[in-house]
Design a protein around this motif. Structure first.
Motif, mmCIF file in Angstrom:
data_model
loop_
_atom_site.group_PDB
_atom_site.id
_atom_site.type_symbol
_atom_site.label_atom_id
_atom_site.label_comp_id
_atom_site.label_asym_id
_atom_site.label_seq_id
_atom_site.Cartn_x
_atom_site.Cartn_y
_atom_site.Cartn_z
ATOM 1 N N PRO A 59 -0.716 7.276 -11.880
ATOM 2 C CA PRO A 59 0.184 7.362 -10.717
ATOM 3 C C PRO A 59 -0.394 6.662 -9.486
ATOM 4 C CG PRO A 59 -0.691 9.535 -11.269
ATOM 5 C CD PRO A 59 -1.112 8.598 -12.350
ATOM 6 N N LEU A 60 -1.729 6.673 -9.362
ATOM 7 C CA LEU A 60 -2.357 5.973 -8.235
ATOM 8 C C LEU A 60 -2.066 4.475 -8.320
ATOM 9 C CD1 LEU A 60 -4.302 5.995 -5.788
ATOM 10 C CD2 LEU A 60 -6.145 5.623 -7.413
ATOM 11 N N THR A 61 -2.162 3.923 -9.516
ATOM 12 C CA THR A 61 -1.864 2.500 -9.706
ATOM 13 C C THR A 61 -0.398 2.216 -9.434
ATOM 14 O OG1 THR A 61 -3.628 2.320 -11.346
ATOM 15 C CG2 THR A 61 -1.949 0.592 -11.353
ATOM 16 N N ALA A 62 0.499 3.081 -9.885
ATOM 17 C CA ALA A 62 1.933 2.897 -9.642
ATOM 18 C C ALA A 62 2.242 2.919 -8.144
ATOM 19 C CB ALA A 62 2.732 3.973 -10.367
ATOM 20 N N VAL A 63 1.679 3.871 -7.432
ATOM 21 C CA VAL A 63 1.898 3.968 -5.987
ATOM 22 C C VAL A 63 1.350 2.726 -5.285
ATOM 23 C CG1 VAL A 63 1.203 5.229 -3.908
ATOM 24 C CG2 VAL A 63 2.022 6.478 -5.903
ATOM 25 N N THR A 64 0.191 2.256 -5.720
ATOM 26 C CA THR A 64 -0.418 1.069 -5.124
ATOM 27 C C THR A 64 0.457 -0.162 -5.351
ATOM 28 O OG1 THR A 64 -2.623 2.006 -5.448
ATOM 29 C CG2 THR A 64 -2.492 -0.365 -5.084
ATOM 30 N N LEU A 65 0.965 -0.333 -6.561
ATOM 31 C CA LEU A 65 1.817 -1.487 -6.847
ATOM 32 C C LEU A 65 3.132 -1.434 -6.066
ATOM 33 C CD1 LEU A 65 1.232 -1.914 -10.677
ATOM 34 C CD2 LEU A 65 0.396 -3.378 -8.834
ATOM 35 N N ILE A 66 3.704 -0.249 -5.945
ATOM 36 C CA ILE A 66 4.933 -0.096 -5.157
ATOM 37 C C ILE A 66 4.660 -0.405 -3.687
ATOM 38 C CG2 ILE A 66 6.603 1.602 -4.304
ATOM 39 C CD1 ILE A 66 6.403 2.892 -7.147
ATOM 40 N N ALA A 67 3.549 0.093 -3.162
ATOM 41 C CA ALA A 67 3.187 -0.180 -1.768
ATOM 42 C C ALA A 67 2.939 -1.671 -1.554
ATOM 43 C CB ALA A 67 1.956 0.623 -1.379
ATOM 44 N N PHE A 68 2.278 -2.310 -2.505
ATOM 45 C CA PHE A 68 2.030 -3.750 -2.400
ATOM 46 C C PHE A 68 3.342 -4.530 -2.394
ATOM 47 C CE2 PHE A 68 1.219 -7.894 -4.412
ATOM 48 C CZ PHE A 68 0.342 -8.424 -3.485
ATOM 49 N N ALA A 69 4.270 -4.159 -3.262
ATOM 50 C CA ALA A 69 5.572 -4.834 -3.311
ATOM 51 C C ALA A 69 6.328 -4.631 -1.997
ATOM 52 C CB ALA A 69 6.388 -4.316 -4.489
ATOM 53 N N TRP A 70 6.309 -3.411 -1.473
ATOM 54 C CA TRP A 70 7.002 -3.137 -0.212
ATOM 55 C C TRP A 70 6.372 -3.924 0.931
ATOM 56 C CZ3 TRP A 70 5.307 -1.340 4.447
ATOM 57 C CH2 TRP A 70 6.315 -1.137 5.402
ATOM 58 N N PHE A 71 5.035 -3.917 1.021
ATOM 59 C CA PHE A 71 4.366 -4.655 2.092
ATOM 60 C C PHE A 71 4.678 -6.141 1.998
ATOM 61 C CE2 PHE A 71 0.835 -7.382 3.314
ATOM 62 C CZ PHE A 71 0.852 -7.168 4.678
ATOM 63 N N SER A 72 4.659 -6.689 0.788
ATOM 64 C CA SER A 72 4.953 -8.109 0.622
ATOM 65 C C SER A 72 6.362 -8.428 1.119
ATOM 66 C CB SER A 72 4.816 -8.512 -0.844
ATOM 67 O OG SER A 72 3.483 -8.357 -1.269
ATOM 68 N N TYR A 73 7.326 -7.611 0.721
ATOM 69 C CA TYR A 73 8.706 -7.812 1.176
ATOM 70 C C TYR A 73 8.788 -7.720 2.699
ATOM 71 C CZ TYR A 73 13.525 -6.753 2.278
ATOM 72 O OH TYR A 73 14.766 -6.755 2.855
#
Length: 142
Positions: A59-73
Motif C-alpha cells: 500500500p505504501l508503494t501504491a500511495v507513492t505512485l498515486i501521489a507521484f501521478a497527481w504531482f506530475s499532473y
C-alpha cells in the motif's frame, strides 16, 4: 481568463510573483518527496528486519505512485509552454542516454567484454544527463 488580482501589477511584478510561487511549490514538493522517501526507506529496512510486516510496502508503494501521478499532473498544469519545452527536451535526452547506455552495455556484456549492466549506474547517468539538459535549457545556454 485574466487574473483580476494581478490587474494592477506590472509585468515584472507578476513574473516575480509567478517565479516565487513556482519555487515555493517546487520546495514543498521536494520536501514532501524527501520525507516520503526517508519514511519509505525506513519502513523497508524495518520490513526486512521483520519489525513491521512486509505487506505494508504494497500500500505504501501504491500511495507513492498515486501521489507521484497527481504531482506530475498538477506540476504540468501549472507551468507554461517554455517550461514544458525544457522538460520535454530534458526527458528526451535522459531517455536517449538511458536507452543507448543500457543497450550498449548489454551488447558488450553478451560479447563477454563487460560485467552485466548496473541498472543503478545507468539510471544515475541518465538522470544526470536529464538534469544537465534541463539546467542548460533553463539557464538558456542554448
Amino acid at each position: 481568463m485574466t487574473d483580476m488580482n494581478s490587474a494592477g501589477l506590472s509585468g515584472e511584478e507578476r513574473l516575480k510573483n509567478r517565479r516565487r510561487a513556482y519555487w515555493k511549490y517546487i520546495g514543498w514538493a521536494m520536501g514532501i518527496a524527501f520525507v516520503a522517501g526517508v519514511g519509505g526507506g525506513v519502513l523497508a529496512i524495518l520490513a526486512v528486519k521483520g519489525v513491521v510486516p512486509a505487506w505494508i510496502l504494497y500500500p505504501l508503494t501504491a500511495v507513492t505512485l498515486i501521489a507521484f501521478a497527481w504531482f506530475s499532473y498538477d506540476y504540468f498544469r501549472r507551468i507554461d509552454e517554455l517550461d514544458l519545452l525544457d522538460n520535454l527536451w530534458a526527458t528526451t535526452v535522459g531517455f536517449y542516454v538511458y536507452f543507448a547506455l543500457e543497450i550498449c552495455w548489454l551488447l558488450f556484456n553478451r560479447a563477454g567484454l563487460t560485467p552485466p549492466p548496473d541498472d543503478i549506474a545507468v539510471l544515475g547517468i541518465s538522470m544526470l544527463a536529464l538534469v544537465l539538459t534541463y539546467g542548460w535549457r533553463k539557464l538558456r545556454w542554448n
